[in-house]
Design an enzyme around this catalytic site. Sequence first.
Site, PDB file in Angstrom:
ATOM      1  N   HIS A 104     -14.124 -47.942 -25.997  1.00 36.47           N
ATOM      2  CA  HIS A 104     -15.786 -47.665 -25.122  1.00 36.47           C
ATOM      3  C   HIS A 104     -15.390 -46.289 -24.811  1.00 36.47           C
ATOM      4  O   HIS A 104     -14.464 -45.469 -24.816  1.00 36.47           O
ATOM      5  CB  HIS A 104     -15.298 -48.516 -23.362  1.00 36.47           C
ATOM      6  CG  HIS A 104     -16.472 -47.713 -22.728  1.00 36.47           C
ATOM      7  ND1 HIS A 104     -17.974 -48.545 -22.954  1.00 36.47           N
ATOM      8  CD2 HIS A 104     -17.051 -46.306 -21.717  1.00 36.47           C
ATOM      9  CE1 HIS A 104     -18.733 -48.464 -21.981  1.00 36.47           C
ATOM     10  NE2 HIS A 104     -17.963 -47.302 -21.669  1.00 36.47           N
ATOM     11  N   CYS A 105     -16.437 -45.775 -25.764  1.00 34.04           N
ATOM     12  CA  CYS A 105     -16.080 -44.044 -25.675  1.00 34.04           C
ATOM     13  C   CYS A 105     -17.670 -43.474 -24.855  1.00 34.04           C
ATOM     14  O   CYS A 105     -18.376 -44.066 -24.615  1.00 34.04           O
ATOM     15  CB  CYS A 105     -17.012 -44.258 -27.714  1.00 34.04           C
ATOM     16  SG  CYS A 105     -16.733 -42.114 -27.590  1.00 34.04           S
ATOM     17  N   PRO A 106     -16.405 -42.820 -24.029  1.00 30.85           N
ATOM     18  CA  PRO A 106     -17.867 -42.292 -22.745  1.00 30.85           C
ATOM     19  C   PRO A 106     -18.652 -40.813 -23.677  1.00 30.85           C
ATOM     20  O   PRO A 106     -19.483 -40.774 -22.446  1.00 30.85           O
ATOM     21  CB  PRO A 106     -16.167 -41.579 -22.372  1.00 30.85           C
ATOM     22  CG  PRO A 106     -15.535 -41.350 -22.978  1.00 30.85           C
ATOM     23  CD  PRO A 106     -15.310 -42.519 -23.720  1.00 30.85           C
TER      24      PRO A 106
END
Length: 314
Positions: A104-106
């Site tokens: 999950h890429c912020p």
Amino acid sequence: VVCLVAYHIFFMLFVWSYWKTIFTLPMNPSKEFHLSYSDKESLEREPRGESQQEVLRRAAKDLPIYTRTMSGAIRYCDRCHLVKPDRCHHCSVCDKCILKMDHHCPWVNNCVGFSNYKFFLLFLAYSLLYCLFIAATDLQYFIKFWTNGLPDTQAKFHIMFLFFAAAMFSVSLSSLFGYHCWLVSKNKSTLEVFRAPIFRHRTDKNGFSLGFSKNLRQVFGDEKKYWLLPVFSSLGDGCSFPTCLVNQDPEQASTPGGLNSTSKNENHLFPAKPLRDSQSHLLTDTQSWSETGAKAEKGKVGMSNPALTMENET
């Protein structure tokens, strides 16, 4: 003029791939992997342990699933109430099971998985090219700044800031892009690097690797004209993947066309063959799945079953 044209090409490709990475919804497991109402009731009634696993094994017997938990059990998500496909993981941020989840890429506020992994790679590539182009074209003015060759205006501080920002982003992006290029070459995800996939027979960190060329095609597709464009061209459906396993999972059907299981359930979306037609050619360039071919090659199951070794990689 040449610099302006090159700049806008890099900029448009960067923005396009970034947009696609952000706004492409992660793919979730299809309905075949969700437990039926009766299976859910059976699972809730049964005490924890082997009896629950028996319910899950019954529900997953016709699904293309080869990975297991560390204890050898069927991978099940108790929040989404589904049997997890291979390489699928539950994202605690999105609160969903994501197909071939990488992380999950912020920075993009989205899960990077099967549906947008190609876009994420192109986003890294074009952002790196964009920063390198800015740093290269700004270098001559940056040198003049240190040699006092620029007019004494506020613009020279903008030049200094622009060069440092582009150079620092280039360093960080090059390391991240290089890492994901290595992942693609080995057909791994970030999660699989930290925890190797566990198959029924053993843990195999290279279980999904088919060799560099086929690994690359699995992400970018067969049409090379689409490789550099942020358009979806990855092979497969995200639910099943070819493997280089030596031992077939005994819980899966032994015939490539699923002749034993599909006769009982003709409407099932997944015949016992673990791969969609668009992926089967990754395992062999001379054979393809077909119902007639499955009957003709019934005596050659060991050669045509995607769960068996087709290409070894060290």
